[in-house]
Scaffold this active site. Structure first.
Site, PDB file in Angstrom:
ATOM      1  N   GLN A 139      91.614 -50.694  99.890  1.00 26.62           N
ATOM      2  CA  GLN A 139      91.191 -49.643  98.974  1.00 26.62           C
ATOM      3  C   GLN A 139      90.396 -48.590  99.741  1.00 26.62           C
ATOM      4  O   GLN A 139      89.454 -48.905 100.461  1.00 26.62           O
ATOM      5  CB  GLN A 139      90.334 -50.162  97.828  1.00 26.62           C
ATOM      6  CG  GLN A 139      90.045 -49.023  96.825  1.00 26.62           C
ATOM      7  CD  GLN A 139      89.167 -49.421  95.676  1.00 26.62           C
ATOM      8  OE1 GLN A 139      87.974 -49.655  95.857  1.00 26.62           O
ATOM      9  NE2 GLN A 139      89.737 -49.466  94.481  1.00 26.62           N
TER      10      GLN A 139
ATOM     11  N   CYS B  74      85.064 -45.861  90.799  1.00 25.79           N
ATOM     12  CA  CYS B  74      83.686 -46.250  91.109  1.00 25.79           C
ATOM     13  C   CYS B  74      82.713 -45.164  90.632  1.00 25.79           C
ATOM     14  O   CYS B  74      82.885 -43.989  90.975  1.00 25.79           O
ATOM     15  CB  CYS B  74      83.526 -46.488  92.600  1.00 25.79           C
ATOM     16  SG  CYS B  74      81.855 -46.998  93.064  1.00 25.79           S
TER      17      CYS B  74
ATOM     18  N   ARG C 226      84.532 -59.885  88.608  1.00 23.00           N
ATOM     19  CA  ARG C 226      83.391 -60.774  88.774  1.00 23.00           C
ATOM     20  C   ARG C 226      83.708 -62.238  88.486  1.00 23.00           C
ATOM     21  O   ARG C 226      83.198 -63.127  89.163  1.00 23.00           O
ATOM     22  CB  ARG C 226      82.237 -60.293  87.890  1.00 23.00           C
ATOM     23  CG  ARG C 226      81.525 -59.076  88.453  1.00 23.00           C
ATOM     24  CD  ARG C 226      80.624 -58.433  87.425  1.00 23.00           C
ATOM     25  NE  ARG C 226      81.388 -57.789  86.363  1.00 23.00           N
ATOM     26  CZ  ARG C 226      80.879 -57.363  85.227  1.00 23.00           C
ATOM     27  NH1 ARG C 226      79.593 -57.537  84.987  1.00 23.00           N
ATOM     28  NH2 ARG C 226      81.628 -56.778  84.323  1.00 23.00           N
TER      29      ARG C 226
END
Length: 337
Positions: free
Chosen positions: A74, A104, A239
């Site tokens: 990325q 982001c 997560r």
């Protein structure tokens, strides 16, 4: 690291389930652990900025182990030519996919005019995608949000997808939340903006030729399977895959890909021994690896003792794989659980 990339078809298939790029988490050691749990799942690097590679010459950021394939790089950036150069470096290193970060929300990313702020500039993103595709043979993909700040996702997301598709992007991962660039921290941006899964499904219907993966709030393989059965092409988990990697990845090859076998995390620990020994021989420290292994036994008897043994033992000078093996004494074999 010169190596022929995994075929595009295999990478697209692997994208049925992927582990999200996560800063400070999905480094090469983390990805190696995840690969031992699942042979099929697509793994992503942390975001690497194009300026760091092109202007800073930080090519060590591209280091990885060949066993990580299929693995995607990325990139963060907003200058088409600089991103093209960075993508070329990534392809030369052997990455199977180059992904552009348009999701982001951190202040540092905003100040560089990339990340989620690019949702406001779909034409710039299209130029970036086109330049990157021109530079490399591997697939160029995008990870985005459904919108930012006061944008109306129902309006802006279709325009964004149309722009990147016209530039040649055929695979997109959509984090099904807005990003608030002012007023919320990056951590809050992962939880507070409401999820809109229905919008992502509508985008798949509107762009049937695109490979659309969904991201955000998905915490189990059961939930991932439900998204796939509802018509999406892929699911990206963040997560939960980090904190409970066995829950997400150990059965993924069987349940998501219909191949392979269920991984035993005890076997994973034993398979990590030679990897750890090589890392230590090259001057590394044990905790750089074991910090990514703390959740291997999450929810299983002995998990707390495992975490404590690794956290306390791996930081000592000279700590080696015996710390991991001794910590296993607190974990019962699967047959006894």
């Amino acid at each position: 690291m010169q190596r022929q990339s995994t075929s595009a078809a295999r990478v697209s298939q692997a994208a049925r389930l992927s582990v999200a790029p996560m800063m400070d988490w999905t480094d090469r050691h983390c990805r190696y652990v995840h690969r031992l749990l699942s042979q099929q799942t697509l793994l992503y690097t942390e975001m690497v900025t194009a300026p760091a590679l092109v202007r800073g010459g930080a090519l060590h950021l591209l280091d990885y182990n060949p066993q990580e394939h299929p693995v995607a790089l990325q990139l963060g950036g907003s200058d088409p030519q600089e991103l093209a150069q960075a993508a070329r470096l990534g392809a030369q290193a052997g990455y199977d996919e180059i992904n552009l970060n348009c999701g982001c929300p951190s202040d540092r990313v905003q100040s560089g005019t990339f990340g989620a702020v690019l949702m406001k500039e779909p034409e710039r993103v299209a130029d970036c995608v086109a330049a990157m595709r021109e530079a490399v043979d591997v697939e160029v993909t995008v990870k985005c949000r459904i919108g930012v700040d006061d944008q109306e996702p129902e309006q802006v997301l279709p325009d964004f997808l149309q722009a990147i598709q016209a530039a040649g992007c055929q695979r997109v991962t959509i984090h099904a939340r807005k990003a608030w660039l002012q007023g919320l921290s990056p951590k809050e941006n992962r939880d507070i903006p409401p999820l809109d899964y229905d919008l992502v499904h509508r985008m798949k219907a509107a762009f049937p030729d695109m490979h659309v993966s969904i991201n955000g709030g998905i915490t189990s393989l059961k939930q991932a399977q439900a998204q796939l059965e509802a018509g999406l092409d892929g699911v990206m988990i963040g997560r939960a895959a980090y904190h409970q990697p066995t829950d997400i990845l150990a059965e993924a090859d069987v349940r998501i890909f219909g191949a392979g076998q269920v991984a035993d995390p005890i076997d994973v620990v034993h398979k990590m021994v030679p990897y750890v020994e090589r890392h230590l021989a090259n001057g590394g420290r044990l905790h750089q690896i074991t910090r990514h292994m703390l959740g291997l036994f999450a929810g299983r008897p002995g998990a707390r003792a495992w975490r404590r043994a690794l956290s306390e033992g791996a930081v000592h000078d000279g700590a080696g794989p015996e710390v991991m093996l001794q910590a296993l004494d607190s974990i019962a074999p699967l047959a006894e659980v």
